[in-house]
Design an enzyme around this catalytic site. Structure first.
Site, PDB file in Angstrom:
ATOM      1  N   CYS A  55       5.307  42.313  29.099  1.00 30.94           N
ATOM      2  CA  CYS A  55       4.845  40.926  29.186  1.00 30.94           C
ATOM      3  C   CYS A  55       3.357  40.879  29.504  1.00 30.94           C
ATOM      4  O   CYS A  55       2.906  41.443  30.513  1.00 30.94           O
ATOM      5  CB  CYS A  55       5.635  40.175  30.257  1.00 30.94           C
ATOM      6  SG  CYS A  55       5.073  38.480  30.508  1.00 30.94           S
ATOM      7  N   TYR A  87       3.513  32.205  19.480  1.00 32.34           N
ATOM      8  CA  TYR A  87       4.327  32.905  20.466  1.00 32.34           C
ATOM      9  C   TYR A  87       5.805  32.951  20.069  1.00 32.34           C
ATOM     10  O   TYR A  87       6.450  33.996  20.167  1.00 32.34           O
ATOM     11  CB  TYR A  87       4.163  32.223  21.825  1.00 32.34           C
ATOM     12  CG  TYR A  87       4.968  32.855  22.939  1.00 32.34           C
ATOM     13  CD1 TYR A  87       4.679  34.141  23.394  1.00 32.34           C
ATOM     14  CD2 TYR A  87       6.017  32.156  23.552  1.00 32.34           C
ATOM     15  CE1 TYR A  87       5.411  34.725  24.422  1.00 32.34           C
ATOM     16  CE2 TYR A  87       6.752  32.730  24.585  1.00 32.34           C
ATOM     17  CZ  TYR A  87       6.445  34.008  25.010  1.00 32.34           C
ATOM     18  OH  TYR A  87       7.178  34.577  26.025  1.00 32.34           O
ATOM     19  N   GLU A  99       2.932  42.318  22.456  1.00 33.54           N
ATOM     20  CA  GLU A  99       2.069  41.558  23.353  1.00 33.54           C
ATOM     21  C   GLU A  99       1.012  42.504  23.921  1.00 33.54           C
ATOM     22  O   GLU A  99       1.340  43.558  24.474  1.00 33.54           O
ATOM     23  CB  GLU A  99       2.884  40.931  24.484  1.00 33.54           C
ATOM     24  CG  GLU A  99       3.858  39.868  23.994  1.00 33.54           C
ATOM     25  CD  GLU A  99       4.497  39.077  25.126  1.00 33.54           C
ATOM     26  OE1 GLU A  99       4.037  39.203  26.283  1.00 33.54           O
ATOM     27  OE2 GLU A  99       5.448  38.323  24.849  1.00 33.54           O
ATOM     28  N   ASP A 134      12.791  42.744  30.118  1.00 33.68           N
ATOM     29  CA  ASP A 134      12.313  42.164  28.857  1.00 33.68           C
ATOM     30  C   ASP A 134      12.647  43.109  27.714  1.00 33.68           C
ATOM     31  O   ASP A 134      12.167  44.245  27.682  1.00 33.68           O
ATOM     32  CB  ASP A 134      10.801  41.922  28.905  1.00 33.68           C
ATOM     33  CG  ASP A 134      10.412  40.861  29.915  1.00 33.68           C
ATOM     34  OD1 ASP A 134      11.203  39.920  30.105  1.00 33.68           O
ATOM     35  OD2 ASP A 134       9.330  40.972  30.507  1.00 33.68           O
ATOM     36  N   TYR A 139       7.645  43.961  23.330  1.00 37.75           N
ATOM     37  CA  TYR A 139       7.377  44.504  24.658  1.00 37.75           C
ATOM     38  C   TYR A 139       7.122  46.005  24.636  1.00 37.75           C
ATOM     39  O   TYR A 139       7.083  46.646  25.688  1.00 37.75           O
ATOM     40  CB  TYR A 139       8.542  44.189  25.600  1.00 37.75           C
ATOM     41  CG  TYR A 139       8.779  42.706  25.779  1.00 37.75           C
ATOM     42  CD1 TYR A 139       7.799  41.878  26.325  1.00 37.75           C
ATOM     43  CD2 TYR A 139       9.984  42.129  25.393  1.00 37.75           C
ATOM     44  CE1 TYR A 139       8.009  40.526  26.473  1.00 37.75           C
ATOM     45  CE2 TYR A 139      10.204  40.771  25.549  1.00 37.75           C
ATOM     46  CZ  TYR A 139       9.221  39.972  26.086  1.00 37.75           C
ATOM     47  OH  TYR A 139       9.434  38.622  26.240  1.00 37.75           O
ATOM     48  N   CYS A 204       6.002  37.968  36.364  1.00 39.68           N
ATOM     49  CA  CYS A 204       5.075  39.055  36.044  1.00 39.68           C
ATOM     50  C   CYS A 204       5.624  39.940  34.939  1.00 39.68           C
ATOM     51  O   CYS A 204       4.984  40.163  33.927  1.00 39.68           O
ATOM     52  CB  CYS A 204       4.777  39.880  37.279  1.00 39.68           C
ATOM     53  SG  CYS A 204       3.733  41.317  36.973  1.00 39.68           S
ATOM     54  N   CYS A 213      -0.950  58.846  37.560  1.00 39.28           N
ATOM     55  CA  CYS A 213      -1.485  59.494  36.366  1.00 39.28           C
ATOM     56  C   CYS A 213      -2.728  60.302  36.744  1.00 39.28           C
ATOM     57  O   CYS A 213      -3.655  59.757  37.365  1.00 39.28           O
ATOM     58  CB  CYS A 213      -1.845  58.455  35.305  1.00 39.28           C
ATOM     59  SG  CYS A 213      -2.457  59.160  33.768  1.00 39.28           S
TER      60      CYS A 213
END
Length: 222
Positions: A55, A87, A99, A134, A139, A204, A213
């Site tokens: 998202c 959208y 997205e 999601d 996504y 969120c 990382c």
């Protein structure tokens, strides 16, 4: 076909929605937090990076909150076939887009590696066509590169992060790393831009693995 499929599938160019020759909505002139223009052309000393990580509301905030070097951010759709999508069309799975957040940054103040570190640590890149709750091709995890140097850095960072994810018992990274050239970035509707600044209690939708990382740490990056 794609709306009711048990497993999300990317459409082919022939299956994708046709779209339209021009954008049918407006995009704000300036960033709601940083105050800089959203749309280019940008000052010549700046560079552009494009990331898909679920998202785009939460993804965009991750980058505008970096302490130094990010000039502006905006969200949009990239990596598919439909011209100037809306959208609802992207959510149908019939455009092929994901997205994306576009990050415009000053390479003298923040490195591309630092942006990559934020990208990898802010979502789970092993989930395929989903991010958390999601689910859908929009996504998917993606990096669209603008220079050969970006491409090399992105590939190297994926290799490095895969090693530490594997040690932490995560699966294979599914992130696609492709040139931005030929994969136009289409800005999203105005209400999506800096959504979580306008709606602080809003959804969120992204969350990291908790695995660090091992790239992107330099004194100039803050």
């Amino acid at each position: 076909m794609f709306l009711h499929s048990r497993t999300p599938q990317l459409p082919s160019r022939e299956q994708a929605l046709q779209g339209r020759p021009q954008r049918v909505f407006t995009v704000p002139d300036r960033h709601a937090v940083l105050g800089a223009p959203l749309l280019g052309p940008y000052p010549g000393h700046l560079e552009v990076a494009d990331f898909g990580m679920g998202c785009f509301w939460g993804a965009e905030r991750k980058f505008w909150q970096l302490p130094v070097g990010v000039w502006t951010t905006l969200v949009g759709y990239q990596g598919g076939y439909t011209e100037n999508p809306m959208y609802e069309e992207v959510c149908s799975g019939l455009t092929g887009h994901t997205e994306v957040v576009r990050v415009v940054y000053d390479p003298q103040l923040i490195s591309y590696d630092r942006l990559l570190k934020t990208f990898w640590e802010s979502h789970n890149p092993t989930q395929g066509f989903r991010q958390g709750n999601d689910v859908g091709t929009q996504y998917r995890s993606a990096i669209y590169t603008h220079t050969p140097a970006q491409a090399a850095a992105a590939e190297a960072s994926r290799t490095a992060y895969q090693q530490v994810l594997t040690r932490s018992r995560y699966g294979t990274i599914s992130t696609e790393i492709l040139p931005a050239e030929g994969r136009e970035f289409y800005p999203a509707e105005g209400y999506h831009q800096q959504y979580l600044e306008k709606n602080p209690a809003g959804y969120c939708g992204i969350g990291g693995t908790g695995v660090s990382c091992p790239i992107g740490v330099a004194p100039a990056d803050g």
